[in-house]
Design a protein around this motif. Structure first.
Motif, PDB file in Angstrom:
ATOM      1  N   LEU A   4       0.871  -1.175   0.000  1.00 46.25           N
ATOM      2  CA  LEU A   4       0.000   0.000   0.000  1.00 46.25           C
ATOM      3  C   LEU A   4       0.909   1.225   0.000  1.00 46.25           C
ATOM      4  O   LEU A   4       1.852   1.291   0.793  1.00 46.25           O
ATOM      5  N   PRO A   5       0.640   2.202  -0.855  1.00 45.43           N
ATOM      6  CA  PRO A   5       1.511   3.377  -0.933  1.00 45.43           C
ATOM      7  C   PRO A   5       1.322   4.327   0.254  1.00 45.43           C
ATOM      8  O   PRO A   5       0.298   4.277   0.933  1.00 45.43           O
ATOM      9  N   GLU A   6       2.285   5.185   0.461  1.00 52.94           N
ATOM     10  CA  GLU A   6       2.173   6.202   1.499  1.00 52.94           C
ATOM     11  C   GLU A   6       0.912   7.025   1.260  1.00 52.94           C
ATOM     12  O   GLU A   6       0.578   7.350   0.126  1.00 52.94           O
ATOM     13  N   GLY A   7       0.202   7.343   2.353  1.00 49.55           N
ATOM     14  CA  GLY A   7      -0.990   8.168   2.232  1.00 49.55           C
ATOM     15  C   GLY A   7      -2.198   7.445   1.671  1.00 49.55           C
ATOM     16  O   GLY A   7      -3.190   8.072   1.297  1.00 49.55           O
ATOM     17  N   PHE A   8      -2.160   6.105   1.608  1.00 48.71           N
ATOM     18  CA  PHE A   8      -3.293   5.336   1.072  1.00 48.71           C
ATOM     19  C   PHE A   8      -4.546   5.512   1.928  1.00 48.71           C
ATOM     20  O   PHE A   8      -5.659   5.582   1.426  1.00 48.71           O
ATOM     21  N   SER A   9      -4.367   5.591   3.243  1.00 51.09           N
ATOM     22  CA  SER A   9      -5.508   5.652   4.146  1.00 51.09           C
ATOM     23  C   SER A   9      -6.407   6.844   3.843  1.00 51.09           C
ATOM     24  O   SER A   9      -5.946   7.962   3.651  1.00 51.09           O
ATOM     25  N   GLY A  10      -7.703   6.553   3.816  1.00 48.33           N
ATOM     26  CA  GLY A  10      -8.677   7.592   3.543  1.00 48.33           C
ATOM     27  C   GLY A  10      -8.954   7.765   2.068  1.00 48.33           C
ATOM     28  O   GLY A  10      -9.853   8.494   1.665  1.00 48.33           O
ATOM     29  N   LYS A  11      -8.152   7.080   1.233  1.00 51.83           N
ATOM     30  CA  LYS A  11      -8.330   7.233  -0.214  1.00 51.83           C
ATOM     31  C   LYS A  11      -8.749   5.924  -0.873  1.00 51.83           C
ATOM     32  O   LYS A  11      -8.742   5.819  -2.085  1.00 51.83           O
ATOM     33  N   GLU A  12      -9.101   4.907  -0.050  1.00 49.28           N
ATOM     34  CA  GLU A  12      -9.384   3.607  -0.673  1.00 49.28           C
ATOM     35  C   GLU A  12     -10.559   3.686  -1.627  1.00 49.28           C
ATOM     36  O   GLU A  12     -10.619   2.963  -2.610  1.00 49.28           O
ATOM     37  N   GLU A  13     -11.519   4.598  -1.359  1.00 47.37           N
ATOM     38  CA  GLU A  13     -12.695   4.733  -2.240  1.00 47.37           C
ATOM     39  C   GLU A  13     -12.278   5.172  -3.644  1.00 47.37           C
ATOM     40  O   GLU A  13     -12.788   4.686  -4.635  1.00 47.37           O
ATOM     41  N   GLU A  14     -11.344   6.128  -3.708  1.00 48.90           N
ATOM     42  CA  GLU A  14     -10.963   6.661  -5.017  1.00 48.90           C
ATOM     43  C   GLU A  14      -9.806   5.895  -5.653  1.00 48.90           C
ATOM     44  O   GLU A  14      -9.489   6.127  -6.814  1.00 48.90           O
ATOM     45  N   ALA A  15      -9.162   5.005  -4.894  1.00 51.75           N
ATOM     46  CA  ALA A  15      -7.980   4.313  -5.424  1.00 51.75           C
ATOM     47  C   ALA A  15      -8.323   3.475  -6.655  1.00 51.75           C
ATOM     48  O   ALA A  15      -7.628   3.524  -7.658  1.00 51.75           O
ATOM     49  N   GLY A  16      -9.393   2.672  -6.576  1.00 46.29           N
ATOM     50  CA  GLY A  16      -9.813   1.861  -7.729  1.00 46.29           C
ATOM     51  C   GLY A  16      -8.705   0.961  -8.238  1.00 46.29           C
ATOM     52  O   GLY A  16      -7.740   0.668  -7.541  1.00 46.29           O
TER      53      GLY A  16
END
Length: 168
Positions: free
Chosen positions: A86-98
């Motif tokens: 998981l990349p740095e700063g992944f948390s909170g962005k899982e919805e938009e990560a796709g």
């Protein structure tokens, strides 16, 4: 015994040689940047793994009443075994990560917050344990994912676990 180069293992790029988690991932101190989740990498996922799950906890957290009770900082479920981290700063962005990250679900930690959030440490040097579980099936955790629920549901389904411990 498996060759160590083939061992299921976890790594945190950027952890200093003394094993400290860089300040930008913590809630306080010089250089603290508001709880950015650190990058996490893993290697040699066990064969047959259908799913990975990550639980990060402060294993030196004291219960106000006495004993040490692990404090859950981050829980991530539904990680496809094909991805390598998981990349740095992944948390909170899982919805938009796709893409390859689609389907990953962050849970609620012991601060009742969604995603990565470190507590303010009462004393420095707490050990923070990153534990990655390789599971033989996808867990049905419903809408509210917590570390306790994840660990309970994974009983009997763990093909391997990789642990990495850093200091706060």
């Amino acid at each position: 015994m498996a060759n160590s180069s083939e061992e299921f293992r976890l790594a945190l790029p950027g952890v200093s040689h003394d094993g400290r988690l860089p300040r930008q991932y913590l809630a306080e101190g010089q250089g603290a940047k508001k709880n950015i989740s650190p990058p996490v990498e893993w290697y040699n996922v066990p064969e047959g793994a259908k799913n990975l799950a990550l639980v990060v906890r402060d294993i030196d957290a004291p219960d106000p009443e006495g004993p040490l009770v692990p404090f859950n900082i981050w829980v991530v479920a539904g990680i496809p075994p094909a991805i390598k981290g998981l990349p740095e700063g992944f948390s909170g962005k899982e919805e938009e990560a796709g893409g390859e990250y689609a389907g990953i679900k962050e849970g609620t930690n012991d601060l009742k917050k969604h995603g990565w959030q470190t507590p303010k440490m009462p004393t420095p040097g707490h050990r923070i344990e990153f534990k990655l579980l390789a599971l033989d099936q996808e867990l049905n955790l419903g809408n509210k994912v917590t570390a306790d629920k994840l660990l309970e549901s994974s009983e009997g389904h763990v093909l391997g676990e990789a642990v990495f411990i850093v200091k706060s």
